[in-house]
Design a protein around this motif. Structure first.
Motif, PDB file in Angstrom:
ATOM      1  N   GLY A  78       0.697  -1.481  -0.242  1.00 14.53           N
ATOM      2  CA  GLY A  78       0.195   0.113  -0.356  1.00 14.53           C
ATOM      3  C   GLY A  78       0.737   1.604  -0.012  1.00 14.53           C
ATOM      4  O   GLY A  78       0.099   2.159   0.731  1.00 14.53           O
ATOM      5  N   GLN A  79       1.682   1.284  -0.431  1.00 17.42           N
ATOM      6  CA  GLN A  79       3.134   2.614  -0.564  1.00 17.42           C
ATOM      7  C   GLN A  79       2.729   3.451  -1.850  1.00 17.42           C
ATOM      8  O   GLN A  79       2.529   2.633  -2.291  1.00 17.42           O
ATOM      9  CB  GLN A  79       4.277   2.118  -0.656  1.00 17.42           C
ATOM     10  CG  GLN A  79       4.609   1.724   0.823  1.00 17.42           C
ATOM     11  CD  GLN A  79       4.560   2.727   2.478  1.00 17.42           C
ATOM     12  OE1 GLN A  79       5.349   3.815   1.674  1.00 17.42           O
ATOM     13  NE2 GLN A  79       3.796   2.096   2.936  1.00 17.42           N
ATOM     14  N   PRO A  80       2.235   4.757  -2.088  1.00 21.15           N
ATOM     15  CA  PRO A  80       2.675   5.281  -2.811  1.00 21.15           C
ATOM     16  C   PRO A  80       4.325   5.490  -3.347  1.00 21.15           C
ATOM     17  O   PRO A  80       4.737   5.652  -3.045  1.00 21.15           O
ATOM     18  CB  PRO A  80       1.995   6.686  -1.963  1.00 21.15           C
ATOM     19  CG  PRO A  80       2.475   6.553  -1.093  1.00 21.15           C
ATOM     20  CD  PRO A  80       2.159   5.685  -0.335  1.00 21.15           C
ATOM     21  N   VAL A  81       3.740   5.750  -5.090  1.00 25.15           N
ATOM     22  CA  VAL A  81       5.038   5.702  -5.787  1.00 25.15           C
ATOM     23  C   VAL A  81       5.813   7.067  -5.093  1.00 25.15           C
ATOM     24  O   VAL A  81       6.938   7.124  -5.141  1.00 25.15           O
ATOM     25  CB  VAL A  81       4.387   5.317  -7.462  1.00 25.15           C
ATOM     26  CG1 VAL A  81       6.042   6.105  -8.257  1.00 25.15           C
ATOM     27  CG2 VAL A  81       3.652   4.101  -7.131  1.00 25.15           C
ATOM     28  N   PHE A  82       5.556   8.372  -5.271  1.00 30.40           N
ATOM     29  CA  PHE A  82       5.577   9.220  -5.157  1.00 30.40           C
ATOM     30  C   PHE A  82       4.918   9.821  -3.056  1.00 30.40           C
ATOM     31  O   PHE A  82       3.953  10.379  -3.007  1.00 30.40           O
ATOM     32  CB  PHE A  82       5.001  10.391  -6.291  1.00 30.40           C
ATOM     33  CG  PHE A  82       5.448  10.152  -7.502  1.00 30.40           C
ATOM     34  CD1 PHE A  82       6.403  10.290  -7.932  1.00 30.40           C
ATOM     35  CD2 PHE A  82       4.106   9.413  -8.658  1.00 30.40           C
ATOM     36  CE1 PHE A  82       7.165   9.791  -8.960  1.00 30.40           C
ATOM     37  CE2 PHE A  82       4.969   9.288  -9.547  1.00 30.40           C
ATOM     38  CZ  PHE A  82       6.049   9.679  -9.824  1.00 30.40           C
ATOM     39  N   GLU A  83       6.256   9.346  -2.600  1.00 32.58           N
ATOM     40  CA  GLU A  83       5.867  10.511  -0.774  1.00 32.58           C
ATOM     41  C   GLU A  83       7.100  10.471  -0.991  1.00 32.58           C
ATOM     42  O   GLU A  83       7.872  10.231  -0.891  1.00 32.58           O
ATOM     43  CB  GLU A  83       5.981   8.770  -0.055  1.00 32.58           C
ATOM     44  CG  GLU A  83       4.958   9.586   0.977  1.00 32.58           C
ATOM     45  CD  GLU A  83       4.797   7.826   1.659  1.00 32.58           C
ATOM     46  OE1 GLU A  83       5.645   6.827   2.238  1.00 32.58           O
ATOM     47  OE2 GLU A  83       3.346   8.306   2.167  1.00 32.58           O
ATOM     48  N   LEU A  84       7.000  11.487   0.733  1.00 33.13           N
ATOM     49  CA  LEU A  84       8.355  11.949   1.185  1.00 33.13           C
ATOM     50  C   LEU A  84       8.874  11.432   2.004  1.00 33.13           C
ATOM     51  O   LEU A  84       9.973  11.950   1.979  1.00 33.13           O
ATOM     52  CB  LEU A  84       8.309  13.341   1.523  1.00 33.13           C
ATOM     53  CG  LEU A  84       7.676  14.639   0.414  1.00 33.13           C
ATOM     54  CD1 LEU A  84       7.042  15.455   1.113  1.00 33.13           C
ATOM     55  CD2 LEU A  84       8.580  14.912  -1.003  1.00 33.13           C
ATOM     56  N   SER A  85       8.509  10.199   1.719  1.00 35.65           N
ATOM     57  CA  SER A  85       9.298   9.182   2.931  1.00 35.65           C
ATOM     58  C   SER A  85      10.168   8.371   1.836  1.00 35.65           C
ATOM     59  O   SER A  85      10.208   8.201   1.425  1.00 35.65           O
ATOM     60  CB  SER A  85       8.704   8.074   3.764  1.00 35.65           C
ATOM     61  OG  SER A  85       7.662   7.051   2.710  1.00 35.65           O
ATOM     62  N   TYR A  86      12.031   7.522   2.536  1.00 37.63           N
ATOM     63  CA  TYR A  86      12.081   6.499   1.701  1.00 37.63           C
ATOM     64  C   TYR A  86      11.754   5.072   1.768  1.00 37.63           C
ATOM     65  O   TYR A  86      11.568   5.219   3.302  1.00 37.63           O
ATOM     66  CB  TYR A  86      13.831   6.635   2.668  1.00 37.63           C
ATOM     67  CG  TYR A  86      15.019   5.782   2.337  1.00 37.63           C
ATOM     68  CD1 TYR A  86      15.844   6.255   0.911  1.00 37.63           C
ATOM     69  CD2 TYR A  86      15.098   4.611   2.124  1.00 37.63           C
ATOM     70  CE1 TYR A  86      16.240   5.525   0.360  1.00 37.63           C
ATOM     71  CE2 TYR A  86      15.996   4.058   0.979  1.00 37.63           C
ATOM     72  CZ  TYR A  86      16.563   4.072   0.332  1.00 37.63           C
ATOM     73  OH  TYR A  86      18.152   3.620  -0.562  1.00 37.63           O
ATOM     74  N   PRO A  87      11.756   4.729  -0.065  1.00 34.08           N
ATOM     75  CA  PRO A  87      12.546   5.248  -0.642  1.00 34.08           C
ATOM     76  C   PRO A  87      11.948   5.934  -1.569  1.00 34.08           C
ATOM     77  O   PRO A  87      12.350   6.310  -2.594  1.00 34.08           O
ATOM     78  CB  PRO A  87      13.026   3.979  -1.353  1.00 34.08           C
ATOM     79  CG  PRO A  87      12.246   2.894  -0.947  1.00 34.08           C
ATOM     80  CD  PRO A  87      10.816   3.817   0.363  1.00 34.08           C
ATOM     81  N   ASN A  88       9.907   5.947  -1.167  1.00 34.33           N
ATOM     82  CA  ASN A  88       9.941   6.981  -2.373  1.00 34.33           C
ATOM     83  C   ASN A  88      10.137   8.561  -2.597  1.00 34.33           C
ATOM     84  O   ASN A  88      10.109   9.005  -3.743  1.00 34.33           O
ATOM     85  CB  ASN A  88       8.228   6.787  -1.914  1.00 34.33           C
ATOM     86  CG  ASN A  88       7.831   5.868  -1.492  1.00 34.33           C
ATOM     87  OD1 ASN A  88       8.746   4.498  -1.664  1.00 34.33           O
ATOM     88  ND2 ASN A  88       6.402   6.054  -1.394  1.00 34.33           N
ATOM     89  N   VAL A  89      10.995   8.849  -1.705  1.00 31.73           N
ATOM     90  CA  VAL A  89      11.721  10.363  -1.960  1.00 31.73           C
ATOM     91  C   VAL A  89      12.364  10.048  -3.358  1.00 31.73           C
ATOM     92  O   VAL A  89      12.388  11.116  -3.616  1.00 31.73           O
ATOM     93  CB  VAL A  89      12.611  10.574  -0.688  1.00 31.73           C
ATOM     94  CG1 VAL A  89      13.624  10.134  -0.920  1.00 31.73           C
ATOM     95  CG2 VAL A  89      12.061  12.496  -0.894  1.00 31.73           C
ATOM     96  N   LEU A  90      12.996   9.132  -3.165  1.00 29.04           N
ATOM     97  CA  LEU A  90      13.859   8.626  -4.664  1.00 29.04           C
ATOM     98  C   LEU A  90      12.929   9.241  -5.843  1.00 29.04           C
ATOM     99  O   LEU A  90      13.313  10.102  -7.219  1.00 29.04           O
ATOM    100  CB  LEU A  90      14.458   7.702  -4.959  1.00 29.04           C
ATOM    101  CG  LEU A  90      15.760   7.830  -3.662  1.00 29.04           C
ATOM    102  CD1 LEU A  90      16.392   6.168  -3.813  1.00 29.04           C
ATOM    103  CD2 LEU A  90      16.760   8.452  -3.408  1.00 29.04           C
ATOM    104  N   ASN A  91      12.178   8.943  -6.128  1.00 27.54           N
ATOM    105  CA  ASN A  91      10.740   9.533  -6.896  1.00 27.54           C
ATOM    106  C   ASN A  91      10.680  10.542  -7.466  1.00 27.54           C
ATOM    107  O   ASN A  91      10.747  11.441  -8.989  1.00 27.54           O
ATOM    108  CB  ASN A  91       9.597   8.360  -7.007  1.00 27.54           C
ATOM    109  CG  ASN A  91       9.695   7.312  -6.653  1.00 27.54           C
ATOM    110  OD1 ASN A  91      11.655   6.281  -7.913  1.00 27.54           O
ATOM    111  ND2 ASN A  91       9.090   6.201  -6.399  1.00 27.54           N
ATOM    112  N   VAL A  92      10.200  11.065  -5.920  1.00 27.16           N
ATOM    113  CA  VAL A  92       9.801  12.475  -5.705  1.00 27.16           C
ATOM    114  C   VAL A  92      11.330  13.766  -6.098  1.00 27.16           C
ATOM    115  O   VAL A  92      11.173  14.291  -7.385  1.00 27.16           O
ATOM    116  CB  VAL A  92       9.432  12.714  -4.581  1.00 27.16           C
ATOM    117  CG1 VAL A  92       9.395  14.384  -4.761  1.00 27.16           C
ATOM    118  CG2 VAL A  92       8.177  12.269  -4.884  1.00 27.16           C
ATOM    119  N   LEU A  93      12.353  13.346  -5.663  1.00 28.96           N
ATOM    120  CA  LEU A  93      13.707  14.140  -6.404  1.00 28.96           C
ATOM    121  C   LEU A  93      13.431  13.788  -7.695  1.00 28.96           C
ATOM    122  O   LEU A  93      14.543  14.444  -8.288  1.00 28.96           O
ATOM    123  CB  LEU A  93      14.966  13.300  -5.146  1.00 28.96           C
ATOM    124  CG  LEU A  93      15.013  13.763  -3.945  1.00 28.96           C
ATOM    125  CD1 LEU A  93      16.053  13.375  -3.175  1.00 28.96           C
ATOM    126  CD2 LEU A  93      14.843  15.423  -4.187  1.00 28.96           C
TER     127      LEU A  93
END
Length: 143
Positions: A83-98
């Motif tokens: 249930g983790q979103p692809v774009f989120e500010l927690s690790y490791p999803n923050v890498l997608n955001v960056l």
């Protein structure tokens, strides 16, 4: 039991986990950057179409032993079952955001850069350099 949405999702992920699908997606960004830089809009369009059809272009893999298959199955687990979103500010999803501004900058830079129409190693305003010239000789032979 399960609805049509679940079956479509299951088919998508099974086909998407084919290693050929994963490894061919690795070439999308560099080829798209090249197409933008060279102003080859047909190539850019073909890359976008390939990106859209790629997840279902290949059949399901025979097994899950390939590294790329395991990566895609882990992505599926992370997003669907965990249930983790692809774009989120927690690790490791923050890498997608960056990656969004970095990729955006790369495409803007590729578009703003003028493609070279001539050989960058030969300036037409300078004299011709003889073929026997060696950059290691320390001496220039200009005709």
């Amino acid at each position: 039991m399960y609805g049509i949405g679940w079956r479509v999702s299951e088919t998508f992920w099974n086909r998407h986990s084919n290693p050929k699908s994963g490894w061919s997606r690795m070439l999308v960004s560099p080829v798209l950057l090249y197409a933008v830089y060279q102003r080859r809009w047909r190539l850019a369009g073909a890359v976008v179409v390939f990106t859209v059809v790629n997840p279902v272009l290949f059949g399901p893999p025979a097994d899950d032993q390939a590294w790329m298959t395991r990566v895609v199955l882990a992505e599926r687990w992370w997003t669907m079952e965990h249930g983790q979103p692809v774009f989120e500010l927690s690790y490791p999803n923050v890498l997608n955001v960056l990656n969004i501004p970095v990729a955006g900058y790369a495409f803007i830079a590729a578009y703003r850069r003028r493609p070279s129409c001539h050989n960058p190693f030969r300036d037409s305003t300078q004299n011709h350099v003889e073929a026997s010239y060696s950059p290691f000789s320390g001496e220039s032979r200009v005709r």
